[in-house]
Design an enzyme around this catalytic site. Structure first.
Site, PDB file in Angstrom:
ATOM      1  CD  GLU A  35      -3.006  -0.864   2.139  1.00  0.00           C
ATOM      2  OE1 GLU A  35      -2.650  -0.029   2.837  1.00  0.00           O
ATOM      3  OE2 GLU A  35      -3.973  -1.522   1.836  1.00  0.00           O
ATOM      4  CD  GLU A  50      -4.334  -5.387   2.613  1.00  0.00           C
ATOM      5  OE1 GLU A  50      -4.439  -5.554   3.465  1.00  0.00           O
ATOM      6  OE2 GLU A  50      -3.088  -5.234   3.367  1.00  0.00           O
TER       7      GLU A  50
HETATM    8  O1  AHR Z   1      -5.048  -5.813   6.973  1.00  0.00           O
HETATM    9  C1  AHR Z   1      -4.547  -4.551   7.879  1.00  0.00           C
HETATM   10  C2  AHR Z   1      -4.219  -3.498   7.112  1.00  0.00           C
HETATM   11  O2  AHR Z   1      -4.783  -3.050   6.097  1.00  0.00           O
HETATM   12  C3  AHR Z   1      -3.129  -3.829   6.668  1.00  0.00           C
HETATM   13  O3  AHR Z   1      -2.286  -4.089   7.493  1.00  0.00           O
HETATM   14  C4  AHR Z   1      -3.083  -3.211   5.241  1.00  0.00           C
HETATM   15  O4  AHR Z   1      -2.715  -3.019   4.413  1.00  0.00           O
HETATM   16  C5  AHR Z   1      -4.316  -2.339   5.127  1.00  0.00           C
HETATM   17  O5  AHR Z   1      -4.009  -0.954   5.502  1.00  0.00           O
END
Ligand code: AHR
Length: 483
Positions: free
Chosen positions: A171, A289
């Site tokens: 990210e 994610e």
């Molecule tokens: O999954 C929780 C968090 O969400 C992760 O660390 C991050 O990559 C995202 O913002």
């Protein structure tokens, strides 16, 4: 009663379903690692400290890949802290915790082997360097004979681990990220890091950070610029998304439509860069994610493994998760990897206590697809009722289907509270229907310790007559019909 119709034609294949669409994610965050999958001294753990109840549930979920060590954690993590003896305790700045570094690369890769999951390691492009990333590849993948590969051998693993999948940071578009960059700077850094890592091991599959959601003003322009700078060096572009109910359950249940928009827009961006570069190379998507998460967290006070992001999911959450999985099947020609975030305790389908494990509502759709979604995904013809939800026209049903040899599955989410009849027909009918599994209940139902309200139930398969069958589907449900 409402009626919907689906026609299944096994000749209308979308693509082979990558097993890596059933991946997950384990971050040094809260109790995901410590007290989650790693719990030395627990009567439920083996000699290595791995929780056996968690390992068993991970296999039931059908998890084929695990991304590690973060997440935001990755952007402040130095892999050498987590190998060998004398590991430092450090302040962990992403989640305001203390990191004891008891679990690191060797423990994770040993755990993956036991879980039967392929690892994906995310390198630190926040406070780390391309050189450090290349050193990690050397530690994991080179035969002994050099500084870092010899160190691995000295730690008891002379054979290379051959870790194929690597993430180029996490990210990096987010202002919250340690070392956050603008897209052009990140693209150049990712390109340089990828070249160094590939010089150590040419077999790597590398994932570029795409947009971390749709909210930032850089959404999609970030992806385009970062792709332009690193096109020749990378294999996949990542995308992230978390959803939650914002007081409007109907809209929440329609959110599969928004996810489809995000996937198609991100894919269009990849294809735009490909066309602009006159490239024949295929870059695929890696949704590394995804999950439902209220987004809430209370900053802890530097404890080791404080309980963070421990959500208790509802049936509504499970039905949104099921739509995500349907989407992955429908677009498996564009997606190579997908990782639900996360695996244990933090925004997870599994919740541990010292003495046991709870399966959340979201466990069930993930396990259903993880076990059954194999072979090739099929394009369906479907018609049925829809309803208006704000600016969205929402089909009552969300479908996907797949077939492997003569076996196949149809997955159907009924987004509405209205029960319905589904008429399913095949152009080339199967010999028999082998089963029907359903998940249903009240939208607000949750699984609590000692009271699991939501779980998949096995039902008798309906009769197959003249190449068609009829299914009675409850409101707010997921059904999986197998043949
Ligand atoms: O999954 C929780 C968090 O969400 C992760 O660390 C991050 O990559 C995202 O913002």
């Amino acid at each position: 009663m409402d009626c919907a119709r689906v026609e299944i034609d096994a000749r209308r294949r979308i693509a082979e379903i990558s097993p890596l669409l059933f991946g997950s994610f384990a971050e040094h965050l809260g109790r995901c690692i410590y007290g989650g999958l790693y719990d030395p001294g627990s009567p439920l753990a083996d000699a290595a400290g791995f929780r056996l109840d968690v390992l068993e549930a991970v296999k039931e979920l059908g998890v084929r890949m695990v991304r590690y060590p973060g997440g935001n954690f990755a952007s402040g993590y130095h892999w050498r802290d987590g190998v060998g003896r004398n590991r430092p305790r450090r302040l962990e700045l992403a989640w305001r915790s203390t990191e004891p570094n008891l679990f690191g690369t060797d423990e994770f890769l040993a755990w993956c082997e036991q879980a039967g999951a392929e690892p994906m390691l995310v390198v630190n492009l926040g406070s780390g360097t391309p050189e450090e990333a290349a050193g990690w590849v050397e530690y994991c993948n080179r035969p002994p004979g050099t500084q870092w590969s010899d160190l691995r051998a000295a730690h008891g693993h002379p054979a290379p681990y051959r870790v194929r999948w690597w993430g180029l940071g996490n990210e990096m578009d987010g202002p919250w990220q340690i070392g956050h960059l603008d897209a052009a700077s990140y693209g150049r850094l990712a390109d340089e890091t990828a070249r160094r890592m590939r010089a150590v091991d040419p077999e790597l599959k590398l994932v570029l950070c795409g947009s971390s959601g749709t909210e930032l003003s850089s959404y999609l322009s970030w992806d385009r610029v970062a792709l332009e700078a690193s096109w020749d060096s990378i294999d996949c572009l990542s995308l992230h998304r978390y959803l939650h109910e914002e007081g409007d359950p109907e809209r929440y249940l329609a959110s599969g439509l928004l996810l489809e928009e995000q996937l198609l827009a991100t894919w269009a961006t990849v294809e735009h860069v490909r066309a602009q570069k006159r490239s024949s190379k295929r870059v695929r998507l890696c949704w590394d994610e995804w999950n439902v998460w209220s987004g809430q967290w209370t900053p802890p006070n530097w404890e080791v493994a404080p309980p963070l992001l421990e959500e208790n999911y509802t049936l509504a959450d499970a039905l949104v998760v099921a739509q995500w999985l349907n989407l992955f099947l429908r677009h498996c020609d564009k997606l190579e990897v997908a990782c639900f975030a996360q695996l244990v305790n933090a925004i997870a389908p599994l919740h541990t206590r010292r003495d046991g494990l709870l399966k959340q509502t979201t466990f069930y759709p993930i396990a259903l697809f993880g076990q059954l979604a194999k072979g090739e995904a099929l394009e369906l013809w479907a018609e049925g009722p829809s309803y208006r939800c704000g600016d969205l026209e929402v089909p009552q049903f969300d479908f996907s289907a797949c077939q492997s040899g003569e076996r196949g599955q149809l997955f159907a989410v009924n987004r509405s509270d209205q029960p319905a009849e589904l008429e399913i027909s095949w152009t080339d009918p199967p010999r028999s229907l082998s089963g029907l599994q359903q998940l249903s209940g009240h939208l607000e139902d949750r699984n609590l310790w000692g009271a699991e309200a939501v779980r998949t139930v096995q039902l008798p398969a309906p009769a197959l007559e003249a190449g068609r069958c009829r299914l009675q589907v409850p409101g707010h449900s997921l059904s999986c019909l197998s043949w």
